[in-house]
Design an enzyme around this catalytic site. Sequence first.
Site, PDB file in Angstrom:
ATOM      1  N   GLN A 105      40.648  37.737  34.771  1.00 31.60           N
ATOM      2  CA  GLN A 105      39.859  36.755  35.511  1.00 31.60           C
ATOM      3  C   GLN A 105      38.457  37.323  35.766  1.00 31.60           C
ATOM      4  OE1 GLN A 105      42.389  34.707  38.753  1.00 31.60           O
ATOM      5  NE2 GLN A 105      43.293  36.741  38.550  1.00 31.60           N
TER       6      GLN A 105
ATOM      7  N   ASP B 240      33.418  41.213  34.483  1.00 29.34           N
ATOM      8  CA  ASP B 240      32.802  42.497  34.131  1.00 29.34           C
ATOM      9  C   ASP B 240      33.319  42.935  32.759  1.00 29.34           C
ATOM     10  OD1 ASP B 240      35.140  43.754  36.480  1.00 29.34           O
ATOM     11  OD2 ASP B 240      35.261  44.229  34.338  1.00 29.34           O
TER      12      ASP B 240
ATOM     13  N   HIS C 297      37.579  33.614  32.496  1.00 32.94           N
ATOM     14  CA  HIS C 297      36.517  33.073  33.344  1.00 32.94           C
ATOM     15  C   HIS C 297      35.132  33.464  32.842  1.00 32.94           C
ATOM     16  CE1 HIS C 297      39.508  32.649  36.917  1.00 32.94           C
ATOM     17  NE2 HIS C 297      39.593  31.646  36.071  1.00 32.94           N
TER      18      HIS C 297
ATOM     19  N   CYS D 238      16.216  30.240  24.479  1.00 31.72           N
ATOM     20  CA  CYS D 238      17.507  30.445  23.833  1.00 31.72           C
ATOM     21  C   CYS D 238      17.267  31.090  22.464  1.00 31.72           C
ATOM     22  CB  CYS D 238      18.223  29.093  23.649  1.00 31.72           C
ATOM     23  SG  CYS D 238      19.654  29.192  22.542  1.00 31.72           S
TER      24      CYS D 238
ATOM     25  N   GLY E  75      45.924  43.333  40.896  1.00 29.37           N
ATOM     26  CA  GLY E  75      44.696  43.150  41.677  1.00 29.37           C
ATOM     27  C   GLY E  75      44.175  41.734  41.737  1.00 29.37           C
ATOM     28  N   THR E  76      45.086  40.766  41.881  1.00 29.62           N
ATOM     29  CA  THR E  76      44.626  39.386  42.081  1.00 29.62           C
ATOM     30  C   THR E  76      45.312  38.797  43.310  1.00 29.62           C
ATOM     31  OG1 THR E  76      44.385  37.195  41.091  1.00 29.62           O
ATOM     32  CG2 THR E  76      46.347  38.438  40.457  1.00 29.62           C
TER      33      THR E  76
ATOM     34  N   ASN F  12      49.525  45.417  43.611  1.00 29.87           N
ATOM     35  CA  ASN F  12      48.464  45.001  44.531  1.00 29.87           C
ATOM     36  C   ASN F  12      48.536  45.887  45.764  1.00 29.87           C
ATOM     37  OD1 ASN F  12      46.749  43.466  46.336  1.00 29.87           O
ATOM     38  ND2 ASN F  12      47.062  41.705  44.993  1.00 29.87           N
TER      39      ASN F  12
HETATM   40  C1  BV8 Z   1      40.254  24.512  36.580  1.00 32.07           C
HETATM   41  C2  BV8 Z   1      34.128  33.317  37.705  1.00 32.07           C
HETATM   42  C3  BV8 Z   1      40.956  22.716  35.226  1.00 32.07           C
HETATM   43  C4  BV8 Z   1      32.928  33.152  38.553  1.00 32.07           C
HETATM   44  C5  BV8 Z   1      35.940  32.400  39.014  1.00 32.07           C
HETATM   45  C6  BV8 Z   1      39.149  20.589  42.141  1.00 32.07           C
HETATM   46  C7  BV8 Z   1      38.608  20.379  40.876  1.00 32.07           C
HETATM   47  C8  BV8 Z   1      38.893  21.223  39.810  1.00 32.07           C
HETATM   48  C9  BV8 Z   1      39.693  22.293  40.003  1.00 32.07           C
HETATM   49  C10 BV8 Z   1      40.188  22.505  41.263  1.00 32.07           C
HETATM   50  C11 BV8 Z   1      39.955  21.673  42.331  1.00 32.07           C
HETATM   51  N1  BV8 Z   1      40.610  22.158  43.437  1.00 32.07           N
HETATM   52  C12 BV8 Z   1      41.250  23.288  43.097  1.00 32.07           C
HETATM   53  C13 BV8 Z   1      41.007  23.487  41.793  1.00 32.07           C
HETATM   54  C14 BV8 Z   1      41.446  24.546  41.023  1.00 32.07           C
HETATM   55  C15 BV8 Z   1      40.400  25.642  41.164  1.00 32.07           C
HETATM   56  C16 BV8 Z   1      40.979  26.579  42.206  1.00 32.07           C
HETATM   57  O1  BV8 Z   1      41.945  27.234  41.925  1.00 32.07           O
HETATM   58  N2  BV8 Z   1      40.369  26.606  43.412  1.00 32.07           N
HETATM   59  C17 BV8 Z   1      40.888  27.464  44.464  1.00 32.07           C
HETATM   60  C18 BV8 Z   1      39.740  27.974  45.339  1.00 32.07           C
HETATM   61  C19 BV8 Z   1      41.920  26.671  45.267  1.00 32.07           C
HETATM   62  N3  BV8 Z   1      40.271  26.252  39.873  1.00 32.07           N
HETATM   63  C20 BV8 Z   1      39.294  25.892  39.033  1.00 32.07           C
HETATM   64  O2  BV8 Z   1      38.385  25.134  39.320  1.00 32.07           O
HETATM   65  C21 BV8 Z   1      39.418  26.485  37.661  1.00 32.07           C
HETATM   66  N4  BV8 Z   1      39.311  25.454  36.695  1.00 32.07           N
HETATM   67  O3  BV8 Z   1      41.118  24.304  37.402  1.00 32.07           O
HETATM   68  O4  BV8 Z   1      40.128  23.826  35.393  1.00 32.07           O
HETATM   69  C22 BV8 Z   1      40.154  21.586  35.675  1.00 32.07           C
HETATM   70  C23 BV8 Z   1      38.866  21.471  35.204  1.00 32.07           C
HETATM   71  C24 BV8 Z   1      38.119  20.379  35.623  1.00 32.07           C
HETATM   72  C25 BV8 Z   1      38.674  19.458  36.506  1.00 32.07           C
HETATM   73  C26 BV8 Z   1      39.967  19.606  36.976  1.00 32.07           C
HETATM   74  C27 BV8 Z   1      40.718  20.683  36.555  1.00 32.07           C
HETATM   75  C28 BV8 Z   1      38.319  27.492  37.389  1.00 32.07           C
HETATM   76  C29 BV8 Z   1      38.430  28.665  38.343  1.00 32.07           C
HETATM   77  C30 BV8 Z   1      37.495  29.776  37.891  1.00 32.07           C
HETATM   78  C31 BV8 Z   1      36.429  30.026  38.935  1.00 32.07           C
HETATM   79  N5  BV8 Z   1      35.681  31.208  38.565  1.00 32.07           N
HETATM   80  N6  BV8 Z   1      35.281  33.470  38.566  1.00 32.07           N
HETATM   81  C32 BV8 Z   1      32.524  34.452  39.172  1.00 32.07           C
HETATM   82  O5  BV8 Z   1      33.198  35.491  38.998  1.00 32.07           O
HETATM   83  O6  BV8 Z   1      31.490  34.405  39.856  1.00 32.07           O
HETATM   84  S1  BV8 Z   1      37.204  32.629  40.118  1.00 32.07           S
HETATM   85  C33 BV8 Z   1      37.036  34.148  40.947  1.00 32.07           C
HETATM   86  O7  BV8 Z   1      38.058  34.201  41.931  1.00 32.07           O
HETATM   87  C34 BV8 Z   1      37.372  35.341  40.112  1.00 32.07           C
HETATM   88  O8  BV8 Z   1      36.907  35.276  38.835  1.00 32.07           O
HETATM   89  C35 BV8 Z   1      38.845  35.387  40.113  1.00 32.07           C
HETATM   90  O9  BV8 Z   1      39.290  34.746  38.973  1.00 32.07           O
HETATM   91  C36 BV8 Z   1      39.221  34.514  41.234  1.00 32.07           C
HETATM   92  C37 BV8 Z   1      40.266  35.103  42.099  1.00 32.07           C
HETATM   93  O10 BV8 Z   1      39.817  36.275  42.543  1.00 32.07           O
HETATM   94  P1  BV8 Z   1      40.716  37.570  42.374  1.00 32.07           P
HETATM   95  O11 BV8 Z   1      40.439  38.126  41.044  1.00 32.07           O
HETATM   96  O12 BV8 Z   1      42.133  37.295  42.683  1.00 32.07           O
HETATM   97  O13 BV8 Z   1      40.038  38.456  43.456  1.00 32.07           O
HETATM   98  P2  BV8 Z   1      40.245  38.406  45.027  1.00 32.07           P
HETATM   99  O14 BV8 Z   1      39.074  39.067  45.664  1.00 32.07           O
HETATM  100  O15 BV8 Z   1      40.612  37.005  45.444  1.00 32.07           O
HETATM  101  O16 BV8 Z   1      41.545  39.306  45.257  1.00 32.07           O
HETATM  102  C38 BV8 Z   1      41.491  40.684  44.919  1.00 32.07           C
HETATM  103  C39 BV8 Z   1      42.895  41.194  45.047  1.00 32.07           C
HETATM  104  O17 BV8 Z   1      42.915  42.565  44.660  1.00 32.07           O
HETATM  105  C40 BV8 Z   1      43.454  41.149  46.471  1.00 32.07           C
HETATM  106  O18 BV8 Z   1      44.777  40.640  46.435  1.00 32.07           O
HETATM  107  C41 BV8 Z   1      43.462  42.624  46.920  1.00 32.07           C
HETATM  108  O19 BV8 Z   1      44.569  42.910  47.758  1.00 32.07           O
HETATM  109  C42 BV8 Z   1      43.612  43.332  45.599  1.00 32.07           C
HETATM  110  N7  BV8 Z   1      43.037  44.671  45.555  1.00 32.07           N
HETATM  111  C43 BV8 Z   1      41.862  45.079  46.101  1.00 32.07           C
HETATM  112  N8  BV8 Z   1      41.654  46.381  45.789  1.00 32.07           N
HETATM  113  C44 BV8 Z   1      42.705  46.774  45.027  1.00 32.07           C
HETATM  114  C45 BV8 Z   1      43.586  45.695  44.877  1.00 32.07           C
HETATM  115  N9  BV8 Z   1      44.730  45.790  44.178  1.00 32.07           N
HETATM  116  C46 BV8 Z   1      45.012  46.970  43.604  1.00 32.07           C
HETATM  117  N10 BV8 Z   1      44.217  48.055  43.698  1.00 32.07           N
HETATM  118  C47 BV8 Z   1      43.063  47.997  44.401  1.00 32.07           C
HETATM  119  N11 BV8 Z   1      42.285  49.095  44.479  1.00 32.07           N
END
Ligand code: BV8
Length: 250
Positions: A103, A106, A121, A148, A188-189, A215
Amino acid sequence: MAAGAGPGAGGARSRSIVVLTGAGISVESGLPSFRGAAGLWQGRRLEEVATPEAFARQPALVQRFYDERRRQLLDPAIRPNAAHLALAELERRWPDPVVVVTQNIDDLHERAGSRDLIHMHGELLKARCTACAAVHGWQEDLAGAHRCPGCARSGCLRPHVVWFGEMPLELDAIQSALESCALFVAIGTSGQVYPAAGFVEAVRGAGQAHTIEINLEPSAISSRFAEHRRGSAAALVPALVEELLGAPAG
Ligand code: BV8
């Protein structure tokens, strides 16, 4: 070998492995995650900045948000950590396919040596032309009127990143890998963003894989995994790879 019905239990069947990574795998390389303590980027929620609407409304602000992350990623101090390196070694030494679905935007998995890699992503070090759709490697700031390299139009370049409401990349290839794997590992998600957070359901639906979550803390989808390993990716991923390969990683 990982506990539970690991890949080896399946006889002649392919013992392919799918690894889903999130921001947590890059934290120990120095890149902040989204939803940790620093989870609000510049005081804004990711969901408010990483959208096509935000880009249409305030393109300079969104470009700057990614320009700052691109500059940080290009800092020589930011390097793959032991977790990225262990996954690349697993791909090299495991007899069946190992695909990393990340996801993250980087390039730490590539720099660690992973080849069978899907950036669902998008990628911070690429730009996409909104006029001709061409994708180019890009390391400069995108704010400002760049042309471009494909169609020479200016002011049409955006980060090659999937925003909320946009379709993630290579979902068919990912679905196919999920349905045929013998082991699914999420690292890590937080399990809060779909469709990535639903991948474990596709694996469970196929009914043949062992599932492991690595995690620091429980995620929104922890209950869907057969096995949990609580701790840092840089410590636990090399240990898992060592178990799978039956030899010390590294
Ligand atoms: C989609 C790129 C189909 C950008 C990202 C309304 C309309 C459309 C879609 C939706 C909607 N409502 C909801 C949705 C679905 C939506 C969604 O899920 N929303 C959420 C907020 C509810 N999803 C989408 O829109 C996706 N597209 O559904 O397409 C569609 C299309 C059109 C119309 C309808 C449907 C697209 C989602 C992609 C968004 N882009 N990233 C950027 O990076 O700037 S998402 C972004 O957050 C990240 O890329 C990553 O993917 C995502 C989640 O983050 P995580 O990677 O999990 O990171 P986070 O910080 O949350 O957690 C870190 C974890 O690591 C923690 O658990 C922590 O404990 C752990 N950790 C920390 N340190 C360590 C560790 N673990 C181990 N070791 C360590 N040292």
